[in-house]
Design an enzyme around this catalytic site. Structure first.
Site, short mmCIF file in Angstrom:
data_model
loop_
_atom_site.label_atom_id
_atom_site.label_comp_id
_atom_site.label_asym_id
_atom_site.label_seq_id
_atom_site.Cartn_x
_atom_site.Cartn_y
_atom_site.Cartn_z
N SER A 23 -9.71 1.99 2.35
CA SER A 23 -8.93 2.67 1.57
C SER A 23 -8.05 1.83 0.98
O SER A 23 -7.34 2.16 0.04
CB SER A 23 -8.29 3.70 2.27
OG SER A 23 -7.35 3.21 3.33
N SER A 64 -9.96 -0.28 6.97
CA SER A 64 -9.49 -0.37 5.42
C SER A 64 -8.71 -1.47 4.97
O SER A 64 -8.03 -1.76 3.87
CB SER A 64 -8.78 1.03 5.23
OG SER A 64 -9.53 2.16 5.42
N LYS A 123 1.06 -1.03 -0.03
CA LYS A 123 -0.19 -0.10 0.03
C LYS A 123 0.91 1.23 -0.13
O LYS A 123 1.84 1.35 0.89
CB LYS A 123 -1.15 -0.11 1.29
CG LYS A 123 -1.89 1.19 1.21
CD LYS A 123 -2.98 0.96 2.32
CE LYS A 123 -4.00 1.73 2.22
NZ LYS A 123 -5.03 1.60 3.55
#
Lengths: 504, 98
Positions: free
Chosen positions: A162, A186, A87
């Site tokens: 997210s 997330s 990420k």
């Protein structure tokens, strides 16, 4: 020695554990594995948009180093040579890190996050950085400044947020491992809507050093993969005390891999919370959840009904605490030491340049939360909003404590609905925030939780996630229960759920 | 609790160093009002004798020995700077001319 006949397609469908075993035995080289995944990215990521940056040369160099180690007869770690999608919230030395924001476009960090260092030390091959909602604020990956990610099950739908890029990379076989961060769900929410596995470890279990801060008392990095065991193997690589993070837990990591290898729920007490269903839940999600509870019963668990009244206030408390901490954390983006600078024409003050740069660099959701947080923390409103939210946090923690006196783990749907169409909730923040209804209580209390696939919703054929919640520092229970449930489902379906996803 | 007005959003934006556009002020005022309306329920517990929790872990200040350790070089620290001069961060004027 290597005489591999594996096609690219069969390599990318291996589990992380399977890939590592083949590399260790010499059946596959780490370079072959990296090349297969880079080819897959090349072939499908234009459609999915899981990656913001692919580090082709870096990945191949790491893979060559693993192969050289093996040739020298050195012992390889349990995930050596396995590719991973990281990420874009973790700093990577010399490799772009944007947090999905224009304000950090083109920034090359001068240091690695602790998590990045640990992945490298374990010889995990980092393929690149994945798309995300800007500063991890969002439930759909539509708030990325670089455009949305598609859900591999249906590219017109959101992959969750997210960490939508990380989960979409897993679900489209671009990587067998990924890293996410979970502030309000997330990691788990994207896992649920993409039919993959995601774990939010106990708060403080994985270092936040080098992870761009959003809401410091809630943010937690964690592992994502396609199987429970793979997630556990990654958990052991990234967890553990870090002296560079004052919120890092200085205690041994629970035996999560051992738990994942010995899945069982026999004799366990499993809680079902009455607040985790009601209005706003999709019928197919409830149906699959109820079947999961029946499955747990059939596997030998005792089901206990629980009442956690404060959970009804969790979403409200979260949407005061997270913006408050965000408004403070994002003050560091002042256009002075790094990041975008706008309007510096020699006539404006530093204060004006900061304000113009932040206006140009931040997207809508980030601005909305900065304003909301500034309001909630301001004189006259502090007690009514931020102060009250912290009291709710206490009540939620107490509800969990009472619950865990009666049960070993709690289960719930991970999300109230399956993946919704891109754009559907874009102009309605409150509707968007509901996606994290079931995940948020855990972030507020700091305990551990996992999402794993429990079937497809009959009405739309999209994946449904089962959430398992454990007390703090009992992360191994997630894997013990998760592995048992996963094995039973795979036997029932005849194959892993992801095999039912359309080919890209 | 009071709603949030356009003027208040403008004031908050100044406090937060955000140069919002006019249309953003209108847009956010409406949305923030909705959000505050939805989250105001937390104040229902405010009168109760409930201690606040700011953090899920008990935090203590962590000290280490004051020893010189390896760190970023000046070049590395400046590598992401929007502007630099003489191995320093170059910033716009901080003090007014008057």
């Amino acid at each position: 020695m290597k005489d591999s006949t594996d096609s690219t397609d069969s390599i990318i469908r291996l589990t992380a554990a399977g890939t590592a075993a083949r590399i260790a035995s010499g059946e596959l080289s780490a370079v072959e594995v990296a090349e297969a995944h880079l080819a897959r990215i090349e072939a499908v990521d234009e459609k999915v948009h899981a990656f913001l940056h692919v580090d082709r040369e870096g990945a191949l160099a790491q893979a060559r180093a693993v192969d050289a180690k093996r040739e020298r007869g050195e012992k390889l770690g349990p995930l050596a040579g396995v590719p991973l999608a990281l990420k874009d919230i973790f700093t990577t030395k010399g490799v772009p890190t944007t947090v999905g924001s224009k304000i950090l476009e083109g920034w090359l960090p001068p240091y690695d996050a602790t998590l990045t260092q640990r992945l490298k030390a374990a010889d995990v091959v980092i393929l690149g950085k994945t798309n995300m909602d800007e500063f991890a604020m969002g439930s759909s990956t539509e708030n990325s400044a670089y455009g949305p990610t598609g859900n591999p099950w249906d590219l017109t739908r959101i992959p969750g947020g997210s960490g939508g890029g990380s989960s979409a990379a897993l679900a489209s076989y671009q990587a067998p491992l990924a890293i996410g961060t979970d502030t309000g769900g997330s990691i788990r929410q994207p896992a649920a809507v993409t039919g993959t596995v995601g774990v939010k470890p106990t708060y403080g279990a994985v270092s936040r050093y080098g992870m761009v801060a959003f809401s410091s008392s809630l943010d937690q990095g964690g592992p994502c993969a396609r199987t429970v065991l793979d997630t556990a193997l990654l958990h052991e690589v990234i967890a553990g005390h870090d002296p560079l993070d004052s919120t890092s837990i200085d205690a041994p990591v629970p035996p999560v891999v051992e738990a994942a290898r010995n899945g069982s729920v026999t004799g366990m007490r499993v809680g079902v919370v009455k607040q985790f269903r009601g209005e706003g839940y999709q019928a197919g999600v409830i149906q699959r959840f109820d079947e999961s509870v029946e499955l747990l019963k059939a596997l030998g668990a005792e089901i206990v009904e629980l009442d956690c009244p404060s959970f009804d206030l969790a979403l409200s408390a979260y949407y005061l605490i997270a913006p408050s901490e965000c408004s403070s954390n994002l003050a560091r983006f002042d256009a002075m030491r790094y990041g975008l600078r706008v309007g510096d024409d020699g006539t404006k003050s530093a204060e004006d340049v900061t304000a113009l740069s932040r206006e140009a660099g931040f997207g809508d959701e980030v601005k909305r939360r900065i304003i909301l947080g500034t309001y909630a923390l301001s004189s006259g409103y502090y007690d009514a909003y931020y102060g009250s939210a912290q009291k709710v946090r206490t009540l939620i923690t107490q509800d969990f404590e009472k619950a865990f006196e009666q049960v070993d783990v709690i289960v719930s749907p991970t999300t109230p609905t399956t993946a919704f169409p891109i754009g559907e909730r874009a102009d309605d923040p409150m509707a968007m925030y509901l996606a994290d209804l079931c995940t948020i209580p855990t972030n507020l209390a700091g305990n551990a939780a996992m999402s794993l696939p429990c079937g497809l919703a009959p009405e739309d054929g999209l994946p449904v996630g089962l959430q398992i919640i454990a007390p703090a520092m009992k992360d191994d229970r997630l894997y013990k229960v998760g592995a048992a449930v996963e094995a039973a489902f795979v036997e029932k379906w005849g194959h892993p759920l992801l095999e039912e996803a359309p080919s890209l | 609790m009071p709603g949030i007005t356009r003027e208040e959003v403008a004031h908050l934006a100044r406090l937060a160093r955000l140069e919002l556009k006019d249309e953003e002020l209108d847009h956010f005022a409406g949305q923030l009002d909705d959000i505050l309306g939805a989250v105001a329920r937390v104040s229902e517990v405010a009168d109760q004798d409930v201690p606040p929790t700011s953090h899920p872990l008990p935090l203590t200040n962590v000290m280490r020995a004051d020893e010189v350790r390896p760190s970023l070089t000046p070049e590395q620290a400046l590598s992401g700077a929007p502007a630099q001069e003489q191995r320093r961060f170059k910033v716009p004027q901080i003090l007014g001319e008057d």
